[in-house]
Design an enzyme around this catalytic site. Structure first.
Site, mmCIF file in Angstrom:
data_model
loop_
_atom_site.group_PDB
_atom_site.id
_atom_site.type_symbol
_atom_site.label_atom_id
_atom_site.label_comp_id
_atom_site.label_asym_id
_atom_site.label_seq_id
_atom_site.Cartn_x
_atom_site.Cartn_y
_atom_site.Cartn_z
ATOM 1 N N TYR A 80 -12.530 -2.256 -3.579
ATOM 2 C CA TYR A 80 -12.807 -2.297 -2.250
ATOM 3 C C TYR A 80 -14.415 -2.229 -2.068
ATOM 4 O O TYR A 80 -14.972 -2.164 -0.964
ATOM 5 C CB TYR A 80 -12.214 -1.174 -1.369
ATOM 6 C CG TYR A 80 -10.595 -1.375 -0.757
ATOM 7 C CD1 TYR A 80 -10.636 -2.698 -0.069
ATOM 8 C CD2 TYR A 80 -9.977 -0.519 -0.866
ATOM 9 C CE1 TYR A 80 -9.494 -3.034 0.276
ATOM 10 C CE2 TYR A 80 -8.643 -0.975 -0.264
ATOM 11 C CZ TYR A 80 -8.365 -1.876 0.485
ATOM 12 O OH TYR A 80 -7.215 -2.373 1.092
ATOM 13 N N HIS A 131 -2.034 -5.448 1.526
ATOM 14 C CA HIS A 131 -3.338 -5.846 1.155
ATOM 15 C C HIS A 131 -3.056 -7.358 1.019
ATOM 16 O O HIS A 131 -2.089 -7.731 0.153
ATOM 17 C CB HIS A 131 -4.186 -5.336 0.134
ATOM 18 C CG HIS A 131 -5.280 -6.231 -0.215
ATOM 19 N ND1 HIS A 131 -6.638 -6.288 0.322
ATOM 20 C CD2 HIS A 131 -5.274 -7.194 -1.147
ATOM 21 C CE1 HIS A 131 -7.256 -7.152 -0.509
ATOM 22 N NE2 HIS A 131 -6.731 -7.810 -1.385
ATOM 23 N N LYS A 137 0.881 -1.316 -0.073
ATOM 24 C CA LYS A 137 -0.011 -0.155 -0.065
ATOM 25 C C LYS A 137 0.885 1.151 0.105
ATOM 26 O O LYS A 137 2.106 1.187 0.265
ATOM 27 C CB LYS A 137 -0.932 -0.031 1.225
ATOM 28 C CG LYS A 137 -1.993 -1.220 1.119
ATOM 29 C CD LYS A 137 -2.864 -1.187 2.437
ATOM 30 C CE LYS A 137 -3.868 -2.126 2.400
ATOM 31 N NZ LYS A 137 -4.674 -2.026 3.579
ATOM 32 N N ASN A 174 -1.693 0.172 7.016
ATOM 33 C CA ASN A 174 -1.412 -1.073 7.657
ATOM 34 C C ASN A 174 -0.631 -1.724 6.557
ATOM 35 O O ASN A 174 -0.329 -2.869 6.563
ATOM 36 C CB ASN A 174 -2.298 -1.966 8.043
ATOM 37 C CG ASN A 174 -3.305 -2.238 6.854
ATOM 38 O OD1 ASN A 174 -3.295 -1.967 5.847
ATOM 39 N ND2 ASN A 174 -4.467 -3.106 7.402
HETATM 40 N N1 UDP Z 1 -9.799 -0.638 7.516
HETATM 41 C C1 UDP Z 1 -9.917 0.675 8.277
HETATM 42 N N2 UDP Z 1 -10.549 0.922 9.195
HETATM 43 C C2 UDP Z 1 -10.976 -0.212 10.049
HETATM 44 C C3 UDP Z 1 -11.039 -1.590 9.459
HETATM 45 C C4 UDP Z 1 -10.286 -1.796 8.200
HETATM 46 O O1 UDP Z 1 -9.294 1.762 7.468
HETATM 47 O O2 UDP Z 1 -11.621 -0.164 11.019
HETATM 48 C C5 UDP Z 1 -9.054 -0.646 6.342
HETATM 49 C C6 UDP Z 1 -7.584 -1.258 6.591
HETATM 50 O O3 UDP Z 1 -6.651 -0.619 5.716
HETATM 51 C C7 UDP Z 1 -7.874 -2.766 5.967
HETATM 52 C C8 UDP Z 1 -9.004 -2.443 5.040
HETATM 53 O O4 UDP Z 1 -9.561 -1.373 5.477
HETATM 54 O O5 UDP Z 1 -6.682 -3.452 5.423
HETATM 55 C C9 UDP Z 1 -9.943 -3.805 4.538
HETATM 56 O O6 UDP Z 1 -10.330 -4.248 5.710
HETATM 57 P P1 UDP Z 1 -10.203 -5.784 5.875
HETATM 58 O O7 UDP Z 1 -11.296 -5.972 7.279
HETATM 59 O O8 UDP Z 1 -10.713 -6.555 4.765
HETATM 60 O O9 UDP Z 1 -9.089 -5.973 6.604
HETATM 61 P P2 UDP Z 1 -7.758 -6.813 5.778
HETATM 62 O O10 UDP Z 1 -8.437 -8.006 5.051
HETATM 63 O O11 UDP Z 1 -6.803 -5.910 4.980
HETATM 64 O O12 UDP Z 1 -6.923 -7.472 6.809
HETATM 65 MG MG MG Z 2 -9.783 -7.784 3.703
#
Ligand code: UDP
Ligand code: MG
Length: 136
Positions: free
Chosen positions: A52, A118, A12, A115
């Protein structure tokens, strides 16, 4: 029985900006994941919104799309035995604070939104996400 899979990984903007792409690639390679295709791109907010779209009802959706389109990203197809789950394990929990030691998000993640990586969460989504970035 072999379970050779492909999954999509994205470095990212926060991590590309801090020149962490090579370090992250090494973590995959050292853990038996092969990078079979990759490219550095800068996507539009509309493309991020499409990528997304599973999160469109979430309160963080708009910020998430703005963020993913805020700078260059590095997208990769990873291939290996159980690649989908292995990538998720190497990434660590969504919130870097909760991630296990030595995971990518623990090592490099700044916050729950920045974070660093992805990774596809299922075989179905891996196919959709790979096609989105690497078809044609
Ligand atoms: N995210 C965020 N706030 C939240 C939860 C998720 O900004 O409270 C963002 C974070 O960057 C995450 C992405 O949304 O990587 C997608 O969320 P997901 O639950 O799919 O997490 P991942 O699969 O990336 O672990
Ligand atoms: Mg996810």
């Amino acid at each position: 029985m072999s379970n050779l899979e492909q999954t999509l990984s994205i470095v990212k903007p926060d991590a590309v900006e801090r020149n962490l792409t090579e370090d992250i690639k090494k973590i995959f390679i050292n853990n038996d994941l092969k990078i079979v295709n990759s490219k550095k791109i800068h996507i539009s907010k509309e493309e991020a919104a499409d990528f997304y779209k599973v999160h469109q009802a979430k309160p963080f959706y708009d910020e998430l799309c703005t963020y993913l389109s805020s700078g260059p990203i590095f997208v990769m197809i990873l291939e290996g035995e159980g690649a989908i789950a292995l990538n998720r394990k190497l990434m660590g929990a969504t919130n870097p604070k909760d991630a296990e030691p030595n995971t990518i998000r623990k090592l490099y993640g700044i916050s729950i939104d920045k974070n660093s990586v992805h990774g596809s969460d299922s075989a179905e989504n891996a196919k959709i996400e790979i096609d989105l970035f690497f078809k044609n």
